[in-house]
Scaffold this active site. Structure first.
Site, PDB file in Angstrom:
ATOM      1  N   SER A   1       0.831  -1.203   0.000  1.00 51.54           N
ATOM      2  CA  SER A   1       0.000   0.000   0.000  1.00 51.54           C
ATOM      3  C   SER A   1       0.864   1.251   0.000  1.00 51.54           C
ATOM      4  O   SER A   1       1.975   1.256   0.556  1.00 51.54           O
ATOM      5  CB  SER A   1      -0.851  -0.035   1.275  1.00 51.54           C
ATOM      6  OG  SER A   1      -1.479   1.198   1.495  1.00 51.54           O
TER       7      SER A   1
ATOM      8  N   LYS B   1       2.003  -3.912   6.668  1.00 53.61           N
ATOM      9  CA  LYS B   1       2.446  -3.855   5.266  1.00 53.61           C
ATOM     10  C   LYS B   1       3.956  -3.665   5.202  1.00 53.61           C
ATOM     11  O   LYS B   1       4.652  -4.307   4.427  1.00 53.61           O
ATOM     12  CB  LYS B   1       1.729  -2.727   4.516  1.00 53.61           C
ATOM     13  CG  LYS B   1       0.234  -2.959   4.326  1.00 53.61           C
ATOM     14  CD  LYS B   1      -0.048  -4.160   3.446  1.00 53.61           C
ATOM     15  CE  LYS B   1      -1.518  -4.533   3.418  1.00 53.61           C
ATOM     16  NZ  LYS B   1      -1.781  -5.870   2.875  1.00 53.61           N
TER      17      LYS B   1
ATOM     18  N   TYR C   1      -2.108  -1.526  11.134  1.00 50.67           N
ATOM     19  CA  TYR C   1      -2.355  -2.021   9.771  1.00 50.67           C
ATOM     20  C   TYR C   1      -1.197  -1.636   8.842  1.00 50.67           C
ATOM     21  O   TYR C   1      -0.629  -2.477   8.145  1.00 50.67           O
ATOM     22  CB  TYR C   1      -3.679  -1.472   9.205  1.00 50.67           C
ATOM     23  CG  TYR C   1      -3.779  -1.680   7.706  1.00 50.67           C
ATOM     24  CD1 TYR C   1      -4.044  -2.942   7.185  1.00 50.67           C
ATOM     25  CD2 TYR C   1      -3.552  -0.625   6.807  1.00 50.67           C
ATOM     26  CE1 TYR C   1      -4.083  -3.147   5.806  1.00 50.67           C
ATOM     27  CE2 TYR C   1      -3.588  -0.826   5.438  1.00 50.67           C
ATOM     28  CZ  TYR C   1      -3.856  -2.084   4.940  1.00 50.67           C
ATOM     29  OH  TYR C   1      -3.884  -2.284   3.581  1.00 50.67           O
TER      30      TYR C   1
HETATM   31  P1  NAD Z   1     -11.063  -7.140   1.251  1.00 54.95           P
HETATM   32  O1  NAD Z   1     -11.282  -7.136   2.714  1.00 54.95           O
HETATM   33  O2  NAD Z   1     -12.227  -6.895   0.367  1.00 54.95           O
HETATM   34  O3  NAD Z   1     -10.380  -8.516   0.792  1.00 54.95           O
HETATM   35  C1  NAD Z   1      -9.537  -9.256   1.630  1.00 54.95           C
HETATM   36  C2  NAD Z   1     -10.097 -10.668   1.716  1.00 54.95           C
HETATM   37  O4  NAD Z   1      -9.233 -11.462   2.532  1.00 54.95           O
HETATM   38  C3  NAD Z   1     -11.481 -10.725   2.336  1.00 54.95           C
HETATM   39  O5  NAD Z   1     -12.342 -11.451   1.470  1.00 54.95           O
HETATM   40  C4  NAD Z   1     -11.271 -11.471   3.662  1.00 54.95           C
HETATM   41  O6  NAD Z   1     -12.390 -12.273   3.986  1.00 54.95           O
HETATM   42  C5  NAD Z   1     -10.035 -12.282   3.358  1.00 54.95           C
HETATM   43  N1  NAD Z   1      -9.200 -12.631   4.503  1.00 54.95           N
HETATM   44  C6  NAD Z   1      -8.782 -11.832   5.513  1.00 54.95           C
HETATM   45  N2  NAD Z   1      -8.004 -12.535   6.360  1.00 54.95           N
HETATM   46  C7  NAD Z   1      -7.918 -13.798   5.867  1.00 54.95           C
HETATM   47  C8  NAD Z   1      -7.261 -14.987   6.284  1.00 54.95           C
HETATM   48  N3  NAD Z   1      -6.539 -15.050   7.404  1.00 54.95           N
HETATM   49  N4  NAD Z   1      -7.401 -16.106   5.521  1.00 54.95           N
HETATM   50  C9  NAD Z   1      -8.146 -16.091   4.396  1.00 54.95           C
HETATM   51  N5  NAD Z   1      -8.796 -15.002   3.967  1.00 54.95           N
HETATM   52  C10 NAD Z   1      -8.682 -13.868   4.684  1.00 54.95           C
HETATM   53  O7  NAD Z   1      -9.890  -6.099   0.946  1.00 54.95           O
HETATM   54  P2  NAD Z   1      -9.346  -5.528  -0.436  1.00 54.95           P
HETATM   55  O8  NAD Z   1      -9.693  -4.097  -0.489  1.00 54.95           O
HETATM   56  O9  NAD Z   1      -9.732  -6.415  -1.547  1.00 54.95           O
HETATM   57  O10 NAD Z   1      -7.793  -5.611  -0.158  1.00 54.95           O
HETATM   58  C11 NAD Z   1      -7.003  -6.693  -0.635  1.00 54.95           C
HETATM   59  C12 NAD Z   1      -5.570  -6.490  -0.201  1.00 54.95           C
HETATM   60  O11 NAD Z   1      -5.098  -5.245  -0.712  1.00 54.95           O
HETATM   61  C13 NAD Z   1      -5.358  -6.418   1.303  1.00 54.95           C
HETATM   62  O12 NAD Z   1      -4.138  -7.047   1.613  1.00 54.95           O
HETATM   63  C14 NAD Z   1      -5.281  -4.940   1.582  1.00 54.95           C
HETATM   64  O13 NAD Z   1      -4.542  -4.665   2.726  1.00 54.95           O
HETATM   65  C15 NAD Z   1      -4.571  -4.459   0.339  1.00 54.95           C
HETATM   66  N6  NAD Z   1      -4.810  -3.036   0.032  1.00 54.95           N
HETATM   67  C16 NAD Z   1      -6.081  -2.577  -0.101  1.00 54.95           C
HETATM   68  C17 NAD Z   1      -6.311  -1.235  -0.378  1.00 54.95           C
HETATM   69  C18 NAD Z   1      -7.707  -0.684  -0.476  1.00 54.95           C
HETATM   70  O14 NAD Z   1      -7.866   0.525  -0.360  1.00 54.95           O
HETATM   71  N7  NAD Z   1      -8.728  -1.489  -0.715  1.00 54.95           N
HETATM   72  C19 NAD Z   1      -5.219  -0.375  -0.548  1.00 54.95           C
HETATM   73  C20 NAD Z   1      -3.933  -0.884  -0.432  1.00 54.95           C
HETATM   74  C21 NAD Z   1      -3.740  -2.229  -0.140  1.00 54.95           C
HETATM   75  C1  WQD Z   2      -9.734   9.249   1.218  1.00 55.39           C
HETATM   76  C2  WQD Z   2      -9.964  10.735   1.516  1.00 55.39           C
HETATM   77  C3  WQD Z   2     -10.436  11.252   3.815  1.00 55.39           C
HETATM   78  C4  WQD Z   2     -14.259   9.211   4.109  1.00 55.39           C
HETATM   79  C5  WQD Z   2      -7.107   4.376   3.437  1.00 55.39           C
HETATM   80  C6  WQD Z   2      -6.046   3.700   4.247  1.00 55.39           C
HETATM   81  C7  WQD Z   2      -4.886   3.329   3.388  1.00 55.39           C
HETATM   82  C8  WQD Z   2      -5.330   2.562   2.146  1.00 55.39           C
HETATM   83  C9  WQD Z   2      -6.512   3.153   1.475  1.00 55.39           C
HETATM   84  C10 WQD Z   2      -4.954   0.219   2.429  1.00 55.39           C
HETATM   85  C11 WQD Z   2      -9.287  11.189   2.810  1.00 55.39           C
HETATM   86  C12 WQD Z   2     -11.612  11.579   2.927  1.00 55.39           C
HETATM   87  C13 WQD Z   2     -13.067   9.714   3.605  1.00 55.39           C
HETATM   88  C14 WQD Z   2     -15.286  10.120   4.474  1.00 55.39           C
HETATM   89  C15 WQD Z   2     -13.879  11.941   3.792  1.00 55.39           C
HETATM   90  N1  WQD Z   2      -5.715   1.228   2.440  1.00 55.39           N
HETATM   91  N2  WQD Z   2     -12.885  11.056   3.464  1.00 55.39           N
HETATM   92  N3  WQD Z   2     -15.063  11.450   4.275  1.00 55.39           N
HETATM   93  O1  WQD Z   2      -7.415   7.553   3.922  1.00 55.39           O
HETATM   94  O2  WQD Z   2      -6.479   7.571   1.573  1.00 55.39           O
HETATM   95  O3  WQD Z   2      -6.543   5.493   2.817  1.00 55.39           O
HETATM   96  O4  WQD Z   2      -7.529   3.473   2.422  1.00 55.39           O
HETATM   97  O5  WQD Z   2      -3.791   0.095   2.430  1.00 55.39           O
HETATM   98  O6  WQD Z   2      -4.017   2.582   4.167  1.00 55.39           O
HETATM   99  O7  WQD Z   2      -5.610   4.579   5.265  1.00 55.39           O
HETATM  100  O8  WQD Z   2      -8.661   6.469   1.983  1.00 55.39           O
HETATM  101  O9  WQD Z   2     -11.018   6.439   1.290  1.00 55.39           O
HETATM  102  O10 WQD Z   2     -10.468   6.489   3.754  1.00 55.39           O
HETATM  103  O11 WQD Z   2     -10.075   8.509   2.377  1.00 55.39           O
HETATM  104  O12 WQD Z   2     -13.736  13.154   3.646  1.00 55.39           O
HETATM  105  O13 WQD Z   2     -16.344   9.715   4.937  1.00 55.39           O
HETATM  106  O14 WQD Z   2     -11.369  10.943   1.702  1.00 55.39           O
HETATM  107  O15 WQD Z   2     -10.255  12.234   4.794  1.00 55.39           O
HETATM  108  O16 WQD Z   2      -8.823  12.485   2.615  1.00 55.39           O
HETATM  109  P1  WQD Z   2      -7.241   6.886   2.638  1.00 55.39           P
HETATM  110  P2  WQD Z   2     -10.130   6.903   2.379  1.00 55.39           P
END
Ligand code: NAD
Ligand code: WQD
Length: 344
Positions: free
Chosen positions: A127, A156, A152
């Site tokens: 991330s 990562k 969290y």
């Molecule tokens: P998500 O929660 O929709 O998907 C993750 C899945 O993993 C879920 O279906 C959950 O049930 C499953 N899971 C969790 N722990 C588990 C375990 N121990 N064994 C098996 N399954 C398990 O999340 P996402 O948004 O699809 O994110 C996927 C990956 O990308 C994650 O590693 C997350 O940290 C990373 N990521 C997400 C974002 C974002 O904003 N969505 C940003 C950066 C990184």
């Molecule tokens: C985006 C912007 C909020 C909700 C998070 C995690 C990061 C990554 C992605 C996994 C920010 C604003 C949000 C609301 C708002 N995940 N906001 N009102 O904060 O960039 O990142 O998700 O790795 O680790 O921290 O994403 O979608 O929460 O927010 O004004 O109700 O929207 O302040 O500026 P963020 P977000």
């Protein structure tokens, strides 16, 4: 014969979109997910899009012996895409041990099993959170890693180091670490999408749920930042574009396109969009005004961050293609589909 890819967390948001792209590129996807943050119905959405039913096993990646049994049952797994993790930043502050256990042990188990079962490579979901508040934007992969703002985020950072250390020790595996910026939107078919459990913490699901009337009003967290309109800036990346990058990464690892054993890529568009700009895009594509109000800043928020995606563009050969309008429209279509299905 189709190459077999284990997709952990494959019923989740990014995982399900990636399974679709893998299948469409000719790979066989094997999903494992403990369904802690997703629903097995997602499989039906995948089948509707691709016509192919992926293998699905309900399994907790923290359970080493269950994972080992899985590798024995489905012999010949070529590569892994590891999405499975807990991802709610606020919850990780409340339940740090749960986050460290889930996110660290899952990866360690997979790494430990890979050489034994001749699995060649692992793509890891990292991330942009590892960069903290950037000194400069756009930010590239050589920028310093900042102390994590939450357990969290720390998982990562630690997981990236675990991968590096394991490969440095001589383990016979490869890895590609993908640092996602802010994934949003859904598959254009609206058969799969983002399904947050409870009140959404992320911006786009909160916007679409407000648009459809599930939430009364969106709170915009701050308009006094040092940005052109005062709201925070992010790099919103279309989830299908993001999913496609995983297919390219898997291909690169499995066909030895690079001699590097570990590579890191930013996955973003290269463009910063502010929270208020995104609201405008939503109003334009949905044709309705959004009920929102400006409130105080949210603790721990980054002011502005967007990617320099040159390395992914030039080395990986992947570029984000979708426009922000089409991406937000896809999120809105998905929200409407959920309403039609009576889900929410
Ligand atoms: P998500 O929660 O929709 O998907 C993750 C899945 O993993 C879920 O279906 C959950 O049930 C499953 N899971 C969790 N722990 C588990 C375990 N121990 N064994 C098996 N399954 C398990 O999340 P996402 O948004 O699809 O994110 C996927 C990956 O990308 C994650 O590693 C997350 O940290 C990373 N990521 C997400 C974002 C974002 O904003 N969505 C940003 C950066 C990184
Ligand atoms: C985006 C912007 C909020 C909700 C998070 C995690 C990061 C990554 C992605 C996994 C920010 C604003 C949000 C609301 C708002 N995940 N906001 N009102 O904060 O960039 O990142 O998700 O790795 O680790 O921290 O994403 O979608 O929460 O927010 O004004 O109700 O929207 O302040 O500026 P963020 P977000």
């Amino acid at each position: 014969m189709a190459k077999k890819i284990l997709v952990t967390g494959g019923t989740g948001y990014i995982g399900s979109h990636t399974v679709v792209e893998l299948q469409q590129a000719g790979y066989e996807a094997i999903i494992v997910d403990d369904l802690s943050n997703s629903n097995a119905d997602v499989i039906e959405g995948i089948v509707k899009i691709t016509g192919i039913r992926p293998i699905f096993e309900k399994l907790d990646c923290v359970d080493f012996s269950a994972l080992k049994d899985l590798f024995e049952k489905y012999s010949g797994i070529d590569g892994i895409i590891h999405f499975a993790a807990s991802k709610a930043v606020g919850e990780s502050v409340q339940k740090p041990l749960m986050y460290y256990r889930n996110n660290l042990v899952s990866l360690i188990n997979l790494l430990e099993l890979m050489p034994e079962f001749n699995v060649k490579g692992i793509v890891f979901s990292s991330s942009c959170t590892v960069y903290g508040e950037p000194n400069n934007n756009p930010i590239d992969e050589n920028a310093p890693i900042k102390p994590a703002e939450s357990p969290y985020g720390n998982t990562k950072q630690i997981n990236e180091e675990v991968i590096q250390d394991f490969i440095h020790s001589g383990a016979s595996i490869k890895s590609i670490i993908l640092r996602y910026f802010n994934p949003i939107g859904s598959h254009p078919s609206a058969e799969i999408g983002e399904l947050p459990i409870g009140v959404p913490q992320n911006l786009v699901p909160y916007i679409t749920q407000t648009g459809i009337g599930i939430r009364e009003q969106l709170s915009v967290f701050g308009n006094d930042y040092n940005t052109p309109d005062g709201s925070c800036i992010r790099d919103f990346i279309n989830v299908v574009d993001l999913a496609k990058a995983h297919v390219v990464a898997i291909e690169r690892m499995l066909t030895d396109k690079s001699d590097e054993k570990v590579e890191i890529f930013n996955l973003g568009t290269g463009k910063g969009v502010s929270v208020l700009e995104l609201i405008n895009v939503f109003e334009k594509v949905s044709g309705k005004p959004l009920n929102y109000k400006i409130v105080g800043r949210r603790e721990g928020d980054i002011e502005q961050i967007w990617a320099n995606p040159d390395k992914a563009n030039n080395v990986l050969g992947w570029t984000a293609k979708e426009t922000i309008e089409d991406t937000v429209a896809s999120a809105w279509k998905w929200q409407q589909r959920l309403r039609n299905r009576g889900v929410m």
